[in-house]
Each structure stands twice: as C-alpha cells, then as structure tokens.
Design a protein around this motif. Sequence first.
Motif, PDB file in Angstrom:
ATOM      1  N   TYR A 114       0.799  -1.352   0.125  1.00 40.54           N
ATOM      2  CA  TYR A 114       0.091   0.038   0.082  1.00 40.54           C
ATOM      3  C   TYR A 114       0.871   1.326   0.064  1.00 40.54           C
ATOM      4  O   TYR A 114       1.650   1.407   0.841  1.00 40.54           O
ATOM      5  N   ASN A 116       0.970   5.737  -0.474  1.00 41.40           N
ATOM      6  CA  ASN A 116       0.305   7.087  -0.513  1.00 41.40           C
ATOM      7  C   ASN A 116       1.363   8.111  -1.043  1.00 41.40           C
ATOM      8  O   ASN A 116       2.334   8.133  -0.626  1.00 41.40           O
ATOM      9  N   LEU A 129      -4.265   6.909  -2.175  1.00 35.03           N
ATOM     10  CA  LEU A 129      -3.986   5.573  -1.490  1.00 35.03           C
ATOM     11  C   LEU A 129      -4.032   4.384  -2.522  1.00 35.03           C
ATOM     12  O   LEU A 129      -5.094   4.251  -3.243  1.00 35.03           O
ATOM     13  N   LEU A 159       1.207   4.740   6.999  1.00 32.62           N
ATOM     14  CA  LEU A 159       0.090   3.907   7.017  1.00 32.62           C
ATOM     15  C   LEU A 159       0.668   2.523   7.943  1.00 32.62           C
ATOM     16  O   LEU A 159       1.776   2.662   8.038  1.00 32.62           O
ATOM     17  N   LEU A 167      -6.519  -1.315   7.814  1.00 34.22           N
ATOM     18  CA  LEU A 167      -5.496  -0.423   7.249  1.00 34.22           C
ATOM     19  C   LEU A 167      -5.676   0.989   7.942  1.00 34.22           C
ATOM     20  O   LEU A 167      -6.838   1.493   7.699  1.00 34.22           O
ATOM     21  N   TRP A 169      -4.718   4.921   8.451  1.00 35.01           N
ATOM     22  CA  TRP A 169      -3.961   6.182   7.516  1.00 35.01           C
ATOM     23  C   TRP A 169      -3.803   7.282   8.233  1.00 35.01           C
ATOM     24  O   TRP A 169      -4.855   7.961   8.585  1.00 35.01           O
TER      25      TRP A 169
END
Length: 497
Positions: A114, A116, A129, A159, A167, A169
């Motif tokens: 993942y 960002n 994201l 994250l 998840l 953030w």
Amino acid sequence: MKKKWFLALALGGLMACQPQQAELQLIQLDTIQLDKTALKVEVLADSLNVPWDLDVDSEGFLWIAEQEGKVSRINLQTGEKKLLLQIEEVWKVRTSGLLGMVAHPDFHRNPFLYLNYTFKKDSLIRSKLVRYTFKDYSLRDPKVLMEIEGGTSHNGSRLAFGPDGKLYWATGDKHDFTYAQNPEKPNGKILRLNPDGSIPSDNPDPKSPVWALGFRNMQGLAFSSSGLLYTSEHGDAIEDEVNLIQKSGNYGWPAIEGKHDLQAELEFADQYKTLEPINSWTPVIAPAGMTFYGSDAIPDWKNTLLLTTLKGKSLRILFLSSDGLRIDSEEILFENLYGRLRDVAIGPDGAVYLSTSNQDWNPQPGFPLPGDDKILKISPAKTISSNPIIPVKASQVLALDGKQLYQNYCASCHKEDGKGVEGIFPSLVKSPLVQGEPRVLIEILLQGKSSATGAQAMPAFSFLDNREAAEILTYIRASWGNAASSISSTQIESTRE
Ligand code: HEC
C-alpha cells in the motif's frame, strides 16, 4: 567517520556480489553501549534520495519508499537491493511526494503493498492511497483505494495495519485550519479502512473512514504488541506530540496545541472532550517515523517507542509504562551524528533500521554526509569499540535553564554578571525595567528595543519559545540582587497575542 566512509565506498560494490552467508558483512560506523547490551551501527544501503518510509514485510524483506516515487526491496540476509517501481506521476515539492507505505501483514498470501503519494490533477494537488500487487518480482496492477485533497505541505502521511486486520492512514491537515475538526474532510485525521479500501462497519460512523480527528501533520504511526496505536505529530512553533489514539478521539488541533495548558484550550477541551498527548516537546524536535520495539534482541529497549526526529537530528527512545498508557522517560541517541532521521523499522530478528533524510528540502549545516541518504542497521555487537556512543537522558538535556539560556542569548551584550557595557549595553542589575511590570519586560524581549540615542538597538527574541522566554526573564528578575516575581510561559503566550 570520513575515513570509515571511504572504506565503505570501496567495499560497497563487492558486498552485492557475495553469496548468501551466515552473517551479512556491512561497514560499521559506530558502536553503542546500553546498560545491558552492546550494539553496532552499520550501513545497509546508501546513495538514496530521502527514503521517507521503511517497512519490513512478513517474509522478512525491507521495503524502502523514496520521496521522489521509487520503491525498492532489500533482502536482509544478503543485503541485495532491487528497485521495483518508479511512480512517474508522483509530485514532489518540499514535504509532498511518496510519503506512506505498508505491506499487507500476511504478505505471503496477500502480496499487497500500500502506497500513499501526492500527484497533480490539472492544477490541483491530490493525495492517493494505492494498492500494488507484488508478483514475479515486480509491483503491478495499481488499484486506487482512496483519493483526498493534497497540499504543498502537511500531507502526513503514514500507513499501518492494526491487529484487527484494518488499514490505518494518518493524513495531514494540508495546512487548512478548517479541516482537522471537520468530520466531512478526510484531512487531519486517522482513517480506518478494510484492506480492500472499503469502510469497516464498526467505524464510529459506518459511512465514514474517519477513526479519530483533530491532527495537524503526523509522520509517525505505530501499533504496540498489545494493540495500542500511537502517532507522532509536528506541532507549529511549539508542542510536537506523541498521541495514544482512541476510537472517535478528538486531539484538538487547531484549537489546542499540545498539552491543555491555556485558558482557551481548557474551554475547548471541556466542550469537545479532547485528548491530551502522552508526550509533547517544546522546543520542537520535528518528530517523524516511529515504531514500537517489542523484541528481546535489545532487552534495554523492550516496550519502547523508537522515534526518529528531523530538527532534533536524533533517535528518541521513549520508555513506555507497562500498560503502555504513559511515557515514563526518554533517551536521546545520535544527536547531530547522522543528520535528519526520517523513519525506523524493525527486522524479524529485532535489528533496527533507520533512514536518514539529509537530501530533503531542509538540509542542515554539515550535511548531507558522503553517501547520504543511508539506511542504517542497529543490532547487537559481539565486541565494542573503545569509544562507544552512550544514550543521553532527555531529562538532563531537554531543558536549558534560565541561566544557560541567558548565557547563550544575552550575555554577549549584557555580560554574564548582568552589568552590561557602559554607554552601550544597559546594566540589568537593579534595572527598574527588569524588575517592573512583566508585560513591558516581555515586550522588550519579544520585540527588541530601539535605542533612544540611535547608537545600538536590542534585537527581537520572538523566536524563543514560551518556556525559554519565561526561564530567561525569571532568571534575570532573580539574579544579581534583583528580586522580582517569576514569569510564566502563559504570561509570555498571552503577551504574544
Ligand atoms: C546585541 C546586543 C544585545 C543582546 C544580545 C541583548 N540585548 Fe538587551 N539590550 C541591548 C541594548 C542595546 C539595549 C538598550 C536599548 C535602548 O537603548 O533602550 C538593551 C536593553 C535591554 C533591556 C532593557 C534594560 C533597561 O534597563 O533599559 C532588557 C530588559 C534587556 N535588554 C534584556 C535582554 C535579554 C533578556 C536578552 C537575552 C535574551 C538581551 N537583552 C539580549 C542589547 C542587547
């Protein structure tokens, strides 16, 4: 240090070709002596460009996200490093760019990474994201999970996966004072998502990703082994914070900075039931990446938060109480040694990995060092050098007292004994101004004083934080025969307004 570095450059090329071996041979920079454990600091990787985020996946590989949009993976057994992705659309200025990265906690079955980052959509800055899939040694099939407003600064972001499989953030307020307290805006929040990007039904509002609100700009997000969630956050001119995050918690920004210690803050806190940080720093240290240390490999650090700092140019070891609800003490390591530190991650064997940030938008005198930016590895050492680094207790250095501050900032003109220089710098001994009305004195300090004769003026000291200004004035009001009341940080703050 320089000499050792040339050795590192010479051997660096060889290292990559060596076959897998019992212990990875790296260039050693320093050793550290803790109470129980001796440690060594080695260079795992170099010549990076602001490695903003580090993460170790469940297979034991270290992932590195560089601010300009590069993602690499290091085999921690062999030291082999592979560049796997360069995201062309990343928009990087100052503190925007590729800022957040985490691997799925069960990476073998769900090989998802993942990320960002900020990018430009027409003339607007956006922050997205994205979930990539790691397959056949490449990162592919980017799937956008969420897109929010971005800014030239205050984009967060970090994250993390929780023990609940969700998840998290940590977003920044994109420097808009109206966002952090507005539940409709995803900026200045902790967001909580399912791994596929959908909103968990047990969020405070099942239609909203918002988990907690009232944040300025977080650059640290870490779960402890018992499942507590901590953030580190940049304050404005004062009050950097570490917070313990609760579901639906309001952390007060921008109405409240740090501890609830001003009248207006207390009123807001009372009305909105805001939560106080478990630690705050004034003067600021610019806290960045943070991780929980729960390994037995370095027993001295078990149950601590390891916090990297940028302005503080150091690693902070925050010793948690056994229930994790408080920070009992703090130690400082590496101050000014390796420069700005951006992130920290823990290997499967308990080794600590740090990234430097000396190529970023705010280079410091004396940095970058040759080979910056680097990934440093800290792990137990069998032997210790004759001159090891020893951590410093923050309680011993954090607060320069009034006398030390006076010597740093005032004694060059008013002299250590306060007597000044006749006809040039007035004596502060028995001075009616020094012993008089606090507000007048505070204004002289913050705004400076132009000379009546036009000869010499007194510079403004508004850059001092409230505590420092209060310490200095309290010191001069009680020294050299002066005997006036002390001055508090709150008095300084209210004079500033
Ligand atoms: C660069 C030299 C310089 C430094 C550094 C300096 N001052 Fe001054 N200060 C002056 C001068 C010059 C004046 C007199 C201005 C005038 O003519 O009224 C003054 C005046 C003052 C006065 C008014 C005293 C009186 O009786 O008129 C106070 C109080 C004072 N300074 C405090 C401080 C403190 C506290 C610091 C450290 C934070 C400091 N100063 C640092 C140059 C300096």
